[in-house]
Design a protein around this motif. Structure first.
Motif, short mmCIF file in Angstrom:
data_model
loop_
_atom_site.label_atom_id
_atom_site.label_comp_id
_atom_site.label_asym_id
_atom_site.label_seq_id
_atom_site.Cartn_x
_atom_site.Cartn_y
_atom_site.Cartn_z
N TYR A 288 0.30 -5.93 5.06
CA TYR A 288 1.00 -4.70 4.68
C TYR A 288 0.19 -3.94 3.63
N ALA A 289 -0.52 -4.67 2.80
CA ALA A 289 -1.37 -4.01 1.80
C ALA A 289 -2.50 -3.24 2.49
N ALA A 290 -2.94 -3.76 3.63
CA ALA A 290 -4.03 -3.10 4.35
C ALA A 290 -3.56 -1.91 5.18
N HIS A 291 -2.24 -1.77 5.29
CA HIS A 291 -1.67 -0.67 6.07
C HIS A 291 -1.70 0.60 5.22
N LYS A 292 -2.63 1.50 5.54
CA LYS A 292 -2.81 2.69 4.69
C LYS A 292 -2.70 3.96 5.53
#
Length: 383
Positions: free
Chosen positions: A352-356
């Motif tokens: 989710y952190a990589a979802h930008k």
């Protein structure tokens, strides 16, 4: 419901009655399927009961029952006409190639339902689960000496996209606001939907806020009780996978919305059946909402936020993704978000952190080729 078995519960555990009854319901369904399967699988049933979560156990047994029906209806590997009558010797004839043919069959097949032929199509994730169900069973039968060979090494691999390869679907913050505006005002609802909305808008808002604030799983929210909440302490209790009990803090938005629903819209306890008196979220019939009812509610309101059709609305799991991406986007520690979301591995949270998505939007914002072309054409005309 007609034919439904009445269960008298003597509960001395710390769990609320509805959690115990839900578990009993799943276990009962597992036992019903087991009775329809061959007796030589009893050791496998014991293994599932001791080592596998009840929902996973139910899914495995369903897959195995489907496989046994396939053996009867689509192959000459058994003379049985009923899954329970399949013989151990016939199972020993099964080769890895037979399993691979079954998995290929599962990609697309027809089923007769209510006099109609229904086409079923399964993607790689479903096929992988069916393969896993059969692998676990055949390995257990080999360990018990029922199968003479371990045939699982010959099962064809099924390519399932890694989590990191899948695009995470989540609402953006502006879409969340549109969704909440819709549940508050009734805007963008059809006339028929507005009739129901007038009776359930406070409930619907509370459901959506719990999903997007805490990233609850569907079954966690569906099983919430009024007694789950201690408003004086500002907290509530949920029961998660593997019997984990978790206490969550309440924030002001959720507290005010829940109390408004309970005090001003939820049906009084004296009008409810005993089984549903403690249920937090009630249907218009005064019964605990089902997972299906909650799922349809979420699809309806998320479709408004996304400006798409009701069918294309998001599932509750995507509101869970919304909570995770929003929390990380606000600068919260990935480990704190992992704890809140109940992810077993921090690598899941890192997805989710990589979802930008916002970064992608910023990248393409200044790449307006067609607008630039039109602006250039207009300039040339005026010069």
């Amino acid at each position: 419901m007609a034919g439904e078995k009445s269960v008298k519960l003597h509960n001395k555990s710390d769990k609320p009655d509805n959690i115990i009854l839900k578990e009993h319901e799943i276990v009962s369904k597992c036992e019903e399927i087991q009775e329809q399967l061959p007796d030589f699988l009893k050791g496998f049933f014991r293994y599932l009961k001791g080592d596998v979560l009840s929902k996973t156990r139910f899914a495995y047994l369903g897959d195995i029952h489907f496989f046994c029906r396939y053996l009867i209806e689509e192959t000459d590997l058994t003379e049985a006409t009923d899954p329970a009558d399949i013989k151990k010797a016939e199972f020993n004839k099964i080769k890895a190639s037979d399993i691979n043919e079954f998995l290929d069959h599962c990609r697309e097949y027809w089923v007769k339902q209510n006099g109609q032929d229904v086409l079923y199509q399964n993607g790689s994730r479903t096929l992988a689960r069916k393969k896993s169900s059969l692998s676990v069973m055949f390995k257990q039968l080999y360990r018990e000496g029922i199968m003479e060979k371990n045939i699982t090494d010959g099962f064809d691999p099924i390519r399932v996209p890694k989590a990191s390869e899948r695009e995470i679907k989540a609402l953006q913050d502006d879409e969340v606001m549109i969704m909440l505006d819709a549940v508050e005002s009734g805007d963008h609802l059809t006339p028929k939907e507005r009739q129901y909305w007038n009776k359930t808008k406070k409930r619907d808002k509370a459901i959506l806020l719990l999903f997007i604030t805490y990233g609850l799983r569907l079954f966690e929210l569906q099983q919430l009780n009024v007694s789950s909440f201690n408003f004086s302490r500002g907290e509530f209790k949920i029961y998660r996978k593997r019997d984990k009990e978790t206490v969550m803090p309440l924030n002001r938005s959720v507290t005010e919305t829940l109390m408004d629903y309970i005090d001003n819209e939820r049906r009084p306890d004296d009008e409810l059946e005993e089984l549903h008196k403690d249920a937090l979220f009630l249907s218009l019939q005064g019964k605990r909402m089902t997972e299906r009812q909650i799922r349809e509610l979420v699809k309806k309101y998320t479709s408004i936020g996304l400006a798409t059709s009701r069918k294309a609305g998001y599932s509750p799991h995507k509101l869970r993704a919304t909570a995770a991406t929003s929390l990380i986007g606000r600068g919260n520690s990935i480990y704190d978000v992992q704890a809140l979301m109940d992810h077993e591995q921090v690598t899941t949270t890192q997805l989710y952190a990589a979802h930008k998505m916002n970064v992608k939007r910023e990248l393409v914002k200044d790449m307006e080729w067609e607008l630039e072309r039109k602006e250039g054409t207009e300039r040339n005309k005026t010069e």
